[in-house]
Design an enzyme around this catalytic site. Structure first.
Site, PDB file in Angstrom:
ATOM      1  N   ASN A  18      52.000   7.863  59.221  1.00 23.87           N
ATOM      2  CA  ASN A  18      50.890   6.926  59.405  1.00 23.87           C
ATOM      3  C   ASN A  18      49.726   7.723  59.993  1.00 23.87           C
ATOM      4  O   ASN A  18      49.701   7.993  61.186  1.00 23.87           O
ATOM      5  CB  ASN A  18      51.327   5.789  60.338  1.00 23.87           C
ATOM      6  CG  ASN A  18      50.208   4.801  60.585  1.00 23.87           C
ATOM      7  OD1 ASN A  18      49.141   4.889  59.976  1.00 23.87           O
ATOM      8  ND2 ASN A  18      50.455   3.852  61.481  1.00 23.87           N
TER       9      ASN A  18
ATOM     10  N   LYS B 171      46.760   6.853  60.334  1.00 26.29           N
ATOM     11  CA  LYS B 171      45.796   5.990  61.038  1.00 26.29           C
ATOM     12  C   LYS B 171      44.367   6.386  60.641  1.00 26.29           C
ATOM     13  O   LYS B 171      44.146   6.813  59.512  1.00 26.29           O
ATOM     14  CB  LYS B 171      46.029   6.065  62.551  1.00 26.29           C
ATOM     15  CG  LYS B 171      47.503   5.818  62.893  1.00 26.29           C
ATOM     16  CD  LYS B 171      47.770   5.590  64.337  1.00 26.29           C
ATOM     17  CE  LYS B 171      49.268   5.371  64.548  1.00 26.29           C
ATOM     18  NZ  LYS B 171      49.617   5.072  65.924  1.00 26.29           N
TER      19      LYS B 171
ATOM     20  N   HIS C 245      51.309  -3.478  61.547  1.00 25.88           N
ATOM     21  CA  HIS C 245      51.363  -2.412  62.553  1.00 25.88           C
ATOM     22  C   HIS C 245      50.859  -2.936  63.892  1.00 25.88           C
ATOM     23  O   HIS C 245      49.970  -3.795  63.934  1.00 25.88           O
ATOM     24  CB  HIS C 245      50.522  -1.211  62.096  1.00 25.88           C
ATOM     25  CG  HIS C 245      50.702  -0.036  62.994  1.00 25.88           C
ATOM     26  ND1 HIS C 245      49.977   0.112  64.149  1.00 25.88           N
ATOM     27  CD2 HIS C 245      51.562   1.010  62.937  1.00 25.88           C
ATOM     28  CE1 HIS C 245      50.387   1.225  64.766  1.00 25.88           C
ATOM     29  NE2 HIS C 245      51.341   1.783  64.041  1.00 25.88           N
TER      30      HIS C 245
ATOM     31  N   GLU D 220      48.883  -1.841  65.967  1.00 28.60           N
ATOM     32  CA  GLU D 220      47.422  -1.766  66.173  1.00 28.60           C
ATOM     33  C   GLU D 220      46.704  -2.885  65.422  1.00 28.60           C
ATOM     34  O   GLU D 220      45.685  -3.394  65.896  1.00 28.60           O
ATOM     35  CB  GLU D 220      46.924  -0.368  65.768  1.00 28.60           C
ATOM     36  CG  GLU D 220      47.320   0.655  66.824  1.00 28.60           C
ATOM     37  CD  GLU D 220      47.743   2.015  66.290  1.00 28.60           C
ATOM     38  OE1 GLU D 220      47.342   2.380  65.168  1.00 28.60           O
ATOM     39  OE2 GLU D 220      48.495   2.714  67.001  1.00 28.60           O
TER      40      GLU D 220
ATOM     41  N   GLU E 297      58.995  -0.578  65.854  1.00 31.80           N
ATOM     42  CA  GLU E 297      58.125   0.303  66.628  1.00 31.80           C
ATOM     43  C   GLU E 297      57.798  -0.341  67.971  1.00 31.80           C
ATOM     44  O   GLU E 297      56.858  -1.151  68.059  1.00 31.80           O
ATOM     45  CB  GLU E 297      56.813   0.542  65.873  1.00 31.80           C
ATOM     46  CG  GLU E 297      56.985   1.208  64.533  1.00 31.80           C
ATOM     47  CD  GLU E 297      55.695   1.893  64.096  1.00 31.80           C
ATOM     48  OE1 GLU E 297      55.675   3.130  64.080  1.00 31.80           O
ATOM     49  OE2 GLU E 297      54.717   1.194  63.815  1.00 31.80           O
TER      50      GLU E 297
ATOM     51  N   GLY F 267      52.241   6.316  70.357  1.00 35.55           N
ATOM     52  CA  GLY F 267      51.130   7.153  70.812  1.00 35.55           C
ATOM     53  C   GLY F 267      51.172   7.491  72.291  1.00 35.55           C
ATOM     54  O   GLY F 267      50.196   7.972  72.856  1.00 35.55           O
TER      55      GLY F 267
ATOM     56  N   SER G 260      56.192   7.768  68.819  1.00 33.70           N
ATOM     57  CA  SER G 260      56.271   9.112  69.387  1.00 33.70           C
ATOM     58  C   SER G 260      57.436   9.946  68.858  1.00 33.70           C
ATOM     59  O   SER G 260      58.037  10.715  69.602  1.00 33.70           O
ATOM     60  CB  SER G 260      56.315   9.046  70.916  1.00 33.70           C
ATOM     61  OG  SER G 260      55.120   8.473  71.420  1.00 33.70           O
TER      62      SER G 260
HETATM   63  P1  PGA Z   1      53.083   7.742  67.023  1.00 31.59           P
HETATM   64  O1  PGA Z   1      52.668   6.482  66.111  1.00 31.59           O
HETATM   65  O2  PGA Z   1      54.135   8.496  66.256  1.00 31.59           O
HETATM   66  O3  PGA Z   1      51.824   8.515  67.197  1.00 31.59           O
HETATM   67  O4  PGA Z   1      53.621   7.181  68.294  1.00 31.59           O
HETATM   68  C1  PGA Z   1      53.627   5.768  65.400  1.00 31.59           C
HETATM   69  C2  PGA Z   1      52.997   4.625  64.664  1.00 31.59           C
HETATM   70  O5  PGA Z   1      52.033   4.028  65.183  1.00 31.59           O
HETATM   71  O6  PGA Z   1      53.403   4.276  63.556  1.00 31.59           O
END
Ligand code: PGA
Length: 247
Positions: free
Chosen positions: A10, A12, A94, A96, A164, A170, A210
């Site tokens: 992803n 983003k 997601h 976000e 997730e 993140g 992460s």
């Molecule tokens: P990250 O993001 O691996 O940077 O924690 C995962 C995601 O948002 O899908």
């Protein structure tokens, strides 16, 4: 039933043609475990570019889409447009989208139904926030999110469920393999009770939050962890290591 390991990247809202071009060159040239399905989630403006540059064996996903085919919805893109770019997947729900842009369960459900009806595969994301985990309501939260998705799915063959935990995204705080396995196992049991045993056995439940080269192997060894959704590390050559976590 064996579930094909699935690793999604992803990206983003990151990268530009130069940096993503370099990343794709690395991926195209890398030795990827042939037993793994790999899909990269690109910013919508680069979907065409990414599909044209990435090797055909690597899938591409949009990071969002709207719930209708076309119309007066400024700034949105439809599954039909995504497919028109040769792209076959979309990430929906997601954290976000849920927590920065305020998307409701209901909207995510409608988007899921529309994307599936139009032939896209859906990486459907769910996950609890830190206060919800601390309040002991992780299951309640992820089951409720999964129910809205399940109510909108007819063909589970095109759905990958991404667990997730929001506190792990993140933050550099990966869920422990035990924490991930525990929730994945409960989600599979929920699917068995509420959808069917066949779906419970066949749906890939992937973990995100992460994931790194250092944490991927032990996570991948968990019985109910069928892959990953990777944010930060998917923008680095380390992504190849994560794809090959089981090799
Ligand atoms: P990250 O993001 O691996 O940077 O924690 C995962 C995601 O948002 O899908």
């Amino acid at each position: 039933m064996t579930r094909k390991f699935f690793v999604g990247g992803n990206w983003k809202m990151n990268g530009d043609k130069k940096s993503l071009g370099e990343l794709m060159q690395t991926m195209n040239g890398a030795k990827l475990d042939p037993n793994v399905e790999v899909v990269c989630g690109a910013p919508s403006i680069y979907l065409d570019f990414v599909r044209s540059k990435l090797d055909a064996k690597i899938g591409v996903a949009a990071q969002n889409c709207y719930k209708v085919p076309k119309g007066a919805f400024t700034g949105e893109i439809s599954p039909a447009m995504i497919k028109d770019c040769g792209v076959n997947w979309v990430i929906l729900g997601h954290s976000e989208r849920r927590h920065v842009f305020g998307e409701s369960d209901e909207l995510i459900g409608q988007k899921t139904a529309h994307a599936l009806e139009n032939g896209l595969g859906v990486i459907a994301c769910i996950g609890e926030k830190l206060d919800e985990r601390e309040a002991g309501i992780t299951e309640k939260v992820v089951f409720a999110q999964t129910k809205v998705i399940a109510d909108n799915v007819k063909d589970w063959g095109k759905v990958v469920l991404a667990y997730e935990p929001v506190w792990a995204i993140g933050t550099g705080k990966t869920a422990s393999p035990q924490q991930a396995q525990e929730v994945h196992e409960k989600l599979r049991a929920w699917l068995k009770t509420n959808v069917s045993e066949a779906v419970a056995n066949s749906v890939r439940i992937i973990y995100g939050g992460s994931v790194t080269g250092a944490t991927c192997k032990e996570l991948a060894s968990q019985k109910d962890v069928d892959g990953f959704l990777v944010g930060g590390a998917s923008l680095k050559p380390e992504f190849v290591e994560i794809i090959n976590a089981k090799a």
